[in-house]
Design a protein around this motif. Structure first.
Motif, mmCIF file in Angstrom:
data_model
loop_
_atom_site.group_PDB
_atom_site.id
_atom_site.type_symbol
_atom_site.label_atom_id
_atom_site.label_comp_id
_atom_site.label_asym_id
_atom_site.label_seq_id
_atom_site.Cartn_x
_atom_site.Cartn_y
_atom_site.Cartn_z
ATOM 1 N N GLU A 243 0.828 -1.206 0.000
ATOM 2 C CA GLU A 243 0.000 0.000 0.000
ATOM 3 C C GLU A 243 0.865 1.260 0.000
ATOM 4 O O GLU A 243 1.944 1.276 0.609
ATOM 5 C CB GLU A 243 -0.875 0.037 1.259
ATOM 6 C CG GLU A 243 -1.851 -1.117 1.406
ATOM 7 C CD GLU A 243 -2.860 -1.162 0.277
ATOM 8 O OE1 GLU A 243 -3.461 -0.119 -0.023
ATOM 9 O OE2 GLU A 243 -3.024 -2.247 -0.295
ATOM 10 N N ARG B 253 -8.582 8.553 -0.142
ATOM 11 C CA ARG B 253 -8.910 7.153 0.104
ATOM 12 C C ARG B 253 -10.237 7.079 0.853
ATOM 13 O O ARG B 253 -10.539 7.992 1.631
ATOM 14 C CB ARG B 253 -7.800 6.498 0.964
ATOM 15 C CG ARG B 253 -6.528 6.276 0.188
ATOM 16 C CD ARG B 253 -5.519 5.478 0.969
ATOM 17 N NE ARG B 253 -5.084 6.176 2.185
ATOM 18 C CZ ARG B 253 -4.058 5.778 2.948
ATOM 19 N NH1 ARG B 253 -3.353 4.718 2.602
ATOM 20 N NH2 ARG B 253 -3.742 6.435 4.023
ATOM 21 N N PRO B 254 -11.042 6.082 0.701
ATOM 22 C CA PRO B 254 -10.788 4.864 -0.061
ATOM 23 C C PRO B 254 -11.169 4.955 -1.542
ATOM 24 O O PRO B 254 -10.939 4.022 -2.276
ATOM 25 C CB PRO B 254 -11.681 3.834 0.633
ATOM 26 C CG PRO B 254 -12.855 4.634 1.088
ATOM 27 C CD PRO B 254 -12.309 5.989 1.464
ATOM 28 N N ASP C 51 -7.062 4.539 -4.641
ATOM 29 C CA ASP C 51 -6.409 3.345 -4.118
ATOM 30 C C ASP C 51 -5.069 3.171 -4.843
ATOM 31 O O ASP C 51 -5.053 2.906 -6.046
ATOM 32 C CB ASP C 51 -7.359 2.154 -4.373
ATOM 33 C CG ASP C 51 -6.924 0.893 -3.672
ATOM 34 O OD1 ASP C 51 -5.896 0.904 -2.975
ATOM 35 O OD2 ASP C 51 -7.623 -0.129 -3.842
#
Ligand SMILES: CC(C)(COP(=O)(O)OP(=O)(O)OC[C@H]1O[C@@H](n2cnc3c(N)ncnc32)[C@H](O)[C@@H]1OP(=O)(O)O)[C@@H](O)C(=O)NCCC(=O)NCCS
Length: 154
Positions: free
Chosen positions: A8, A42-43, A46
């Motif tokens: 991430e 976010r979300p 992404d």
């Protein structure tokens, strides 16, 4: 050879990405404030980064809105190109979009960007429209490409 790991995006990556953008996208480079805004979104947004040890070697991200997802960006550093990393990042975006229920993934690409066009075509994206002289300066067309996904949105 070191292993390339996808993970991430974190806020500690943002200065690195802003510096890489200048090298990879020149006049269209996203600044650090832009990256902060992307992270804050976010979300809906992404992003994934590819790292070899501490080194960022690629990154990519999507925007997901309802059943449609858009590729926001995808890039690999020149030294890492031609070894399948771009494909890996794109596959990861497809997976993320499907997980979120998107049934289509769209993107825009410069008509003169052959490596990117080939990457997308080989991943079953098809050109659905052309935005004439979209990129300025230079009068370069934008191809809008779409890939159908397996996700179902409710
Ligand atoms: C487009 C980009 C992400 C591809 O990354 P990459 O790590 O080289 O991609 P891969 O090694 O996974 O290659 C995937 C496919 O892209 C194509 N490709 C990669 N480099 C290419 C080149 N120099 N010329 C033509 N096609 C190329 C190939 O078709 C390849 O598939 P194949 O190996 O089955 O033939 C990379 O070139 C890049 O970051 N470019 C600058 C940023 C950019 O333009 N991003 C896209 C904006 S829309």
């Amino acid at each position: 050879m070191s292993t390339t790991v996808l993970r991430e995006l974190e806020w500690t990556d943002l200065a690195t990405l802003a510096a890489l953008e200048v090298e990879l996208f020149a006049d269209d480079a996203w600044t650090e404030p832009t990256w902060w805004a992307e992270l804050a979104a976010r979300p809906r947004r992404d992003y994934v980064v590819a790292v070899e040890g501490e080194q960022v070697v690629g990154y990519a991200g999507i925007d997901v809105s309802g059943d449609v997802a858009d590729v926001m960006t995808i890039a690999t550093v020149p030294a890492a190109r031609g070894h399948g990393l771009g494909r890996r990042l794109l596959d990861d975006l497809v997976h993320r979009a499907e997980q979120r229920g998107a049934t289509a993934l769209l993107l825009e690409v410069r008509a003169d960007n052959e490596p990117a066009k080939r990457l997308y075509e080989r991943s079953d994206f098809e050109t659905i429209s052309v935005r004439r002289r979209y990129y300025q300066p230079g009068d370069v067309d934008a191809l809008v490409m779409r890939k159908h996904l397996g996700g179902t949105h409710d």
